[in-house]
Design an enzyme around this catalytic site. Structure first.
Site, PDB file in Angstrom:
ATOM      1  N   LYS A  72      45.578  36.350  38.237  1.00  0.00           N
ATOM      2  CA  LYS A  72      44.175  36.284  37.799  1.00  0.00           C
ATOM      3  C   LYS A  72      43.284  36.807  38.905  1.00  0.00           C
ATOM      4  O   LYS A  72      43.466  36.471  40.067  1.00  0.00           O
ATOM      5  CB  LYS A  72      43.821  34.804  37.517  1.00  0.00           C
ATOM      6  N   LYS A  96      42.872  30.718  45.969  1.00  0.00           N
ATOM      7  CA  LYS A  96      41.746  30.092  45.264  1.00  0.00           C
ATOM      8  C   LYS A  96      42.208  29.347  44.008  1.00  0.00           C
ATOM      9  O   LYS A  96      41.827  28.200  43.776  1.00  0.00           O
ATOM     10  CB  LYS A  96      40.760  31.202  44.877  1.00  0.00           C
ATOM     11  N   LYS A 108      43.931  41.206  42.088  1.00  0.00           N
ATOM     12  CA  LYS A 108      42.613  41.829  42.201  1.00  0.00           C
ATOM     13  C   LYS A 108      42.748  43.300  41.882  1.00  0.00           C
ATOM     14  O   LYS A 108      43.814  43.882  42.065  1.00  0.00           O
ATOM     15  CB  LYS A 108      42.077  41.680  43.636  1.00  0.00           C
ATOM     16  N   SER A 349      36.405  31.064  34.230  1.00  0.00           N
ATOM     17  CA  SER A 349      37.296  32.071  33.623  1.00  0.00           C
ATOM     18  C   SER A 349      38.510  31.385  33.003  1.00  0.00           C
ATOM     19  O   SER A 349      38.975  31.754  31.928  1.00  0.00           O
ATOM     20  CB  SER A 349      37.797  33.072  34.673  1.00  0.00           C
TER      21      SER A 349
HETATM   22  N1  GLU Z   1      35.838  37.919  40.936  1.00  0.00           N
HETATM   23  C1  GLU Z   1      35.705  36.512  40.947  1.00  0.00           C
HETATM   24  C2  GLU Z   1      36.351  35.919  42.186  1.00  0.00           C
HETATM   25  O1  GLU Z   1      36.470  36.587  43.189  1.00  0.00           O
HETATM   26  C3  GLU Z   1      36.198  35.863  39.646  1.00  0.00           C
HETATM   27  C4  GLU Z   1      37.634  36.074  39.321  1.00  0.00           C
HETATM   28  C5  GLU Z   1      38.018  35.594  37.930  1.00  0.00           C
HETATM   29  O2  GLU Z   1      37.188  35.040  37.237  1.00  0.00           O
HETATM   30  O3  GLU Z   1      39.174  35.812  37.576  1.00  0.00           O
HETATM   31  O4  GLU Z   1      36.678  34.774  42.236  1.00  0.00           O
END
Ligand code: GLU
Length: 415
Positions: A72, A96, A108, A349
């Site tokens: 994710k 995270k 990513k 999300s």
């Molecule tokens: N781009 C956001 C982050 O760095 C959200 C990632 C997501 O919602 O998957 O956490």
């Protein structure tokens, strides 16, 4: 310029001093599992632009670790995107999702373009062409993209549409942060900021900040702007904000509604009537709370000694380098690390993905209640661990995340 991936790998190596501690469930050797991404896709593809030219675009998708679930993480469009940055961002996503205990790994993506210099038609063509390159790599139970720097719900909608056309079926759970009309979640737009604000509320209580703490926010995109709005409503005083064109400052507090209006009508907060400051000066103001909400690598060994905030809330990914962290810790500055402080985005999300997979629609207040609970729980776990091992919050968050990832790796691997 610090390489964010190498810097993070060195952070992992530094954790080995804690191996053997009763709260640490991994060995030095286990850390090797996190030294390289599981899968990396690099694509260079031609796109026909609206002026008739053919442009080669380069993009990346890195799936760093999938031990805890499908990978994710967002997709960013920025002229500085390169493979090492995407690898670092993907590793931070794996950490995270583990800190928040979401059933995901980390990934990513990125495309090296400057969307600020492009029209909507070209951004759409590039978004769709990128999805044609990565469609076999992503999916609702495989790898789920989302917005990141300079991408938004509209970009997610184009990518989802392209994906569904290729597959010949609906699969809204393959991407999050999409428009509500296409299965997006209520509250996803402000989730990153609200999550950070919940963490700040806990820190303010724990470290006894004043009643109306002063705040400086670097970056006035989705995260910075919504943070200003939320904190103003909660009684904080926003004394400085900035965007890529520079910053503005007022000792008495800025008018946040006016800032938002001027930003949307003129493109920059610098067009309000107020004292001007630079993007580096904003970091060094005397404030209770500093919120870096722009890009990575902002607080380094060069300027860390000049930081005067009591608390730093990392809404951006990677704004503080490894060496800078040590200086801030020595100076008793509390840093809420990115993998905790900005995790509200990926948490909502996750709620969006659950709603898509179960054909449900949850009300905004239900989502915010769940988000608050998740953020507070994660903060408490990190804080307890930091107190127990006598470390800063980032070290504790890394240990908590890696414990969970390594546990999953060990349970999941066949002999
Ligand atoms: N781009 C956001 C982050 O760095 C959200 C990632 C997501 O919602 O998957 O956490």
């Amino acid at each position: 310029m610090i390489n964010p991936f190498e810097d993070t790998i060195e952070r992992l190596e530094e954790l080995t001093v804690h191996c053997g501690n009763e709260h640490v469930r991994f060995s030095k050797q286990d850390l090797d599992l996190l030294s390289k991404p599981r899968r990396t896709l690099v694509v260079n593809f031609p796109v026909k632009m609206s002026d008739g030219s053919l442009k080669i675009i380069n993009g990346y998708r890195v799936q760093y670790n999938d031990a805890r679930g499908p990978t994710k993480g967002g997709i960013r469009f920025h002229p500085d995107v390169d493979l090492d940055e995407v690898k670092a961002l993907a590793l931070w996503m794996a950490l995270k999702t583990a800190v928040l205990d979401l059933p995901f790994g980390g990934a990513k993506g990125g495309i090296t373009i400057n969307p600020k210099e492009m029209n909507q038609e070209d951004i759409e063509s590039i978004s769709r062409a990128f999805m044609r390159q990565i469609h076999h790599f992503v999916g609702a139970s495989k790898d789920i993209p989302a917005p990141d720097v300079y991408t938004n719900a509209q970009v997610m909608a184009w990518m989802l549409d392209e994906y569904e056309k290729i597959k010949g079926r609906k699969e809204p759970g393959m991407i999050t942060g999409k428009p509500i009309e296409l299965g997006g979640s209520a509250g996803r737009d402000i989730a990153t900021s609200l999550g950070g604000a919940y963490v700040l509320k806990e820190i303010a209580r724990e470290y006894k900040l004043s009643d109306s703490p002063s705040v400086a926010i670097q970056g006035f995109g989705n995260a910075g702007m919504n943070m200003a709005k939320i904190l103003k409503d909660w009684g904080y005083k926003i004394i400085a904000v900035s965007d890529s064109k520079g910053g503005v400052y007022s000792e008495e507090g800025l008018d946040v509604d006016n800032l938002i209006n001027v930003k949307s009508s003129t493109g920059s907060v610098t067009n309000i009537e107020a004292k001007k400051i630079t993007n580096s000066e904003i970091l060094e103001l005397v404030v209770d709370v500093l919120v870096p909400a722009a890009l990575g690598g902002q607080i380094t060994s060069e300027n860390a000694e000049n930081i005067k905030a009591k608390v730093v809330i990392e809404l951006a990914n990677g704004p503080v380098t490894r060496e800078a962290d040590k200086i801030l810790h020595k100076n008793n500055i509390v840093v809420a690390p990115d993998i905790l402080a900005n995790a509200g985005g990926v948490t909502v999300s996750y709620f969006e993905w659950v709603q898509n997979n179960s054909d449900e629609t949850w009300e905004k207040d239900v989502i915010f209640t769940k988000l608050e609970k998740k953020m507070i729980q994660a903060f408490q776990r990190v804080h307890e661990l930091a107190v127990n091992i006598g470390s800063d919050h980032r070290t504790a968050a890394y240990i908590l995340a890696i414990n969970r990832i390594i546990d999953a790796e060990k349970k999941g691997v066949s002999q």
